[in-house]
Structures are given as structure tokens and as C-alpha cells.
Design an enzyme around this catalytic site. Structure first.
Site, PDB file in Angstrom:
ATOM      1  N   LYS A  82      -3.425 -44.074 113.245  1.00 37.14           N
ATOM      2  CA  LYS A  82      -2.734 -42.983 113.933  1.00 37.14           C
ATOM      3  C   LYS A  82      -3.295 -42.865 115.350  1.00 37.14           C
ATOM      4  O   LYS A  82      -4.509 -42.731 115.541  1.00 37.14           O
ATOM      5  CB  LYS A  82      -2.957 -41.688 113.167  1.00 37.14           C
ATOM      6  CG  LYS A  82      -1.884 -40.669 113.295  1.00 37.14           C
ATOM      7  CD  LYS A  82      -2.237 -39.484 112.404  1.00 37.14           C
ATOM      8  CE  LYS A  82      -1.098 -38.536 112.248  1.00 37.14           C
ATOM      9  NZ  LYS A  82      -1.538 -37.318 111.553  1.00 37.14           N
TER      10      LYS A  82
HETATM   11  C1  E4P Z   1       1.048 -34.993 111.063  1.00 38.35           C
HETATM   12  O1  E4P Z   1       0.731 -36.152 110.892  1.00 38.35           O
HETATM   13  C2  E4P Z   1       0.079 -33.902 111.290  1.00 38.35           C
HETATM   14  O2  E4P Z   1      -1.043 -34.127 110.491  1.00 38.35           O
HETATM   15  C3  E4P Z   1       0.589 -32.535 110.886  1.00 38.35           C
HETATM   16  O3  E4P Z   1       1.911 -32.573 110.421  1.00 38.35           O
HETATM   17  C4  E4P Z   1       0.258 -31.462 111.850  1.00 38.35           C
HETATM   18  O4  E4P Z   1       0.777 -30.250 111.394  1.00 38.35           O
HETATM   19  P1  E4P Z   1       0.292 -28.825 111.904  1.00 38.35           P
HETATM   20  O5  E4P Z   1       1.067 -28.473 113.108  1.00 38.35           O
HETATM   21  O6  E4P Z   1       0.605 -27.912 110.742  1.00 38.35           O
HETATM   22  O7  E4P Z   1      -1.190 -28.921 112.155  1.00 38.35           O
END
Ligand code: E4P
Length: 214
Positions: A82
Site C-alpha cells: 500500500k
Molecule cells: C483503506 O484502505 C483505509 O484503511 C480505510 O478505509 C480508512 O478508513 P477511515 O477513513 O475510516 O480511517
């Protein structure tokens, strides 16, 4: 549409994966912090349960991202690196694509960012819809824009709807043709529930008891 769990908690992955509907997991440094355990060990355990586990690099320069991402990719074939949506991130994504290392571009908040990440060779892009909603924008409009652009062009990159907050987000993502949706544990647990299923089942059980007593 593939369903991912947005967590770094192995027990949660094991539970939802046992339902037979889980295609992957997305983690991020904030989710990892909540677990307070060994990151590599957790990622490896999750890789045994699902075919796709996103592990986020924390370096901010392309060279550092590449070093970290190459190491993650060696851990297990299910690891997807990522990478944040920055110009340094784009350079790293381009490199990973050339080495056939899968990437998930995180922190995507505009269609322009989505296109750039796809052009760099991202396997997955993650537009964050909940955080856009939180600041008064319409996150799902971004998904609609991206899916419209994807229909006009030949991008192979999968669109993952991230930062979901409630079941409606998941259904809207599916209606718009998104390839993947990542879902927090508490929202995932709501998906199979319906009051009419519960009352219907209760009645069937009561009636069956009466049949047995005839
Ligand atoms: C995606 O890969 C992220 O980990 C996640 O969806 C972030 O979400 P949040 O805005 O609830 O932190």
C-alpha cells in the site's frame, strides 16, 4: 464486487473469513496501532486466511517506499504493497509495476489522483469516501466519476471503495460497479442482519416444534 475487511485484527479476519465471503484485508498504520502487536506476524497470519492483504509503507520518499515495499512483498505472495498517493508514491508504484509487485494506492481523494495512480501501474486504487463525507463533500460522487472515467478508458486498475461508514456505502459502491469495497468490522457485522429474517426464523422454529409435537 470483492469484499475486504478494513482491520489489522487477525481474530476479526478469521471470523468474517469463516462466513465464506471475504476476499481480502486492508490495513493501515492507524489500524495497526490499535492492535499493538507485531505487524509482520499479523500480516502473515492474515495472508493464511485471505488472498490479498494490503500492507502500507511508512517511508515518504520513493527510495524508502521501494525498500519497504520490496521487503513486504517477500513476506508472502498475498501481500499487496500500500503506497500513499503522492508524487513520490507514483514513482514507487511505477517501480513496483515493473517488478510485478502488486500495489494499492491509498489516500485517493480526486479523480485526477485516481487516473495518475492507474497510469503509474497501480493494481488497486483506494478512494476514501467517508473522509470526504465527513468534511461535507459527497464521497460517492467521486466513485461515480472514477467509474465513468474507467468505462471510457482501458485502465486495468481495480477501484476499491475505502473509508466506508455504513451498509448504504457498500450497496452504493456495488451499484456503481466498483471492483472492491473495504468494510470496517462493525459495519461488516451489520450486513447479514435483518429484523424480518430473525422474526421469520423464530416463527418457523416455533411452528416446527408444533409439528414435532403432533
Ligand atoms: C483503506 O484502505 C483505509 O484503511 C480505510 O478505509 C480508512 O478508513 P477511515 O477513513 O475510516 O480511517
Amino acid at each position: 464486487m470483492k469484499l475486504f475487511l478494513d482491520t489489522a485484527n487477525v481474530a476479526q479476519v478469521a471470523e468474517i473469513s469463516s462466513w465464506g465471503v471475504l476476499d481480502g484485508v486492508t490495513t493501515n498504520p492507524s489500524l495497526v496501532l490499535k492492535e499493538g502487536k507485531d505487524f509482520k506476524k499479523n500480516v502473515l497470519e492474515m495472508c493464511k486466511l485471505v488472498p490479498c492483504v494490503s500492507a502500507q509503507v511508512t517511508a515518504t520518499d520513493a527510495e524508502g517506499m521501494i525498500k519497504q515495499g520490496r521487503e513486504y512483498a517477500r513476506w508472502h505472495k498475498h501481500v499487496v504493497v500500500k503506497v500513499p498517493m503522492t508524487t513520490e508514491g507514483l514513482k514507487a508504484i511505477k517501480f513496483f509495476a515493473s517488478k510485478k509487485i502488486k500495489t494499492n494506492t491509498t489516500l485517493v481523494f480526486s479523480a485526477a489522483q485516481a487516473m495518475l495512480a492507474a497510469k503509474a501501474g497501480a493494481t488497486i486504487i483506494s478512494p476514501f469516501i467517508g473522509r470526504l463525507d465527513d468534511q461535507g463533500d459527497d464521497g460517492m460522487n467521486l466513485i461515480a466519476d472514477i467509474m465513468e472515467i474507467w468505462q471510457q478508458h482501458d485502465f486495468k486498475t481495480e477501484v476499491l471503495v475505502a473509508s466506508t461508514r455504513h451498509p448504504r456505502h457498500i450497496l452504493d459502491a456495488a451499484r456503481l460497479g466498483a471492483h472492491i469495497c473495504t468494510i470496517p468490522y462493525d459495519v461488516f457485522k451489520k450486513l447479514p442482519m435483518h429484523g424480518l429474517t430473525d422474526t421469520g426464523l423464530k416463527k418457523f422454529q416455533e411452528d416446527w416444534k408444533k409439528v414435532s409435537n403432533q
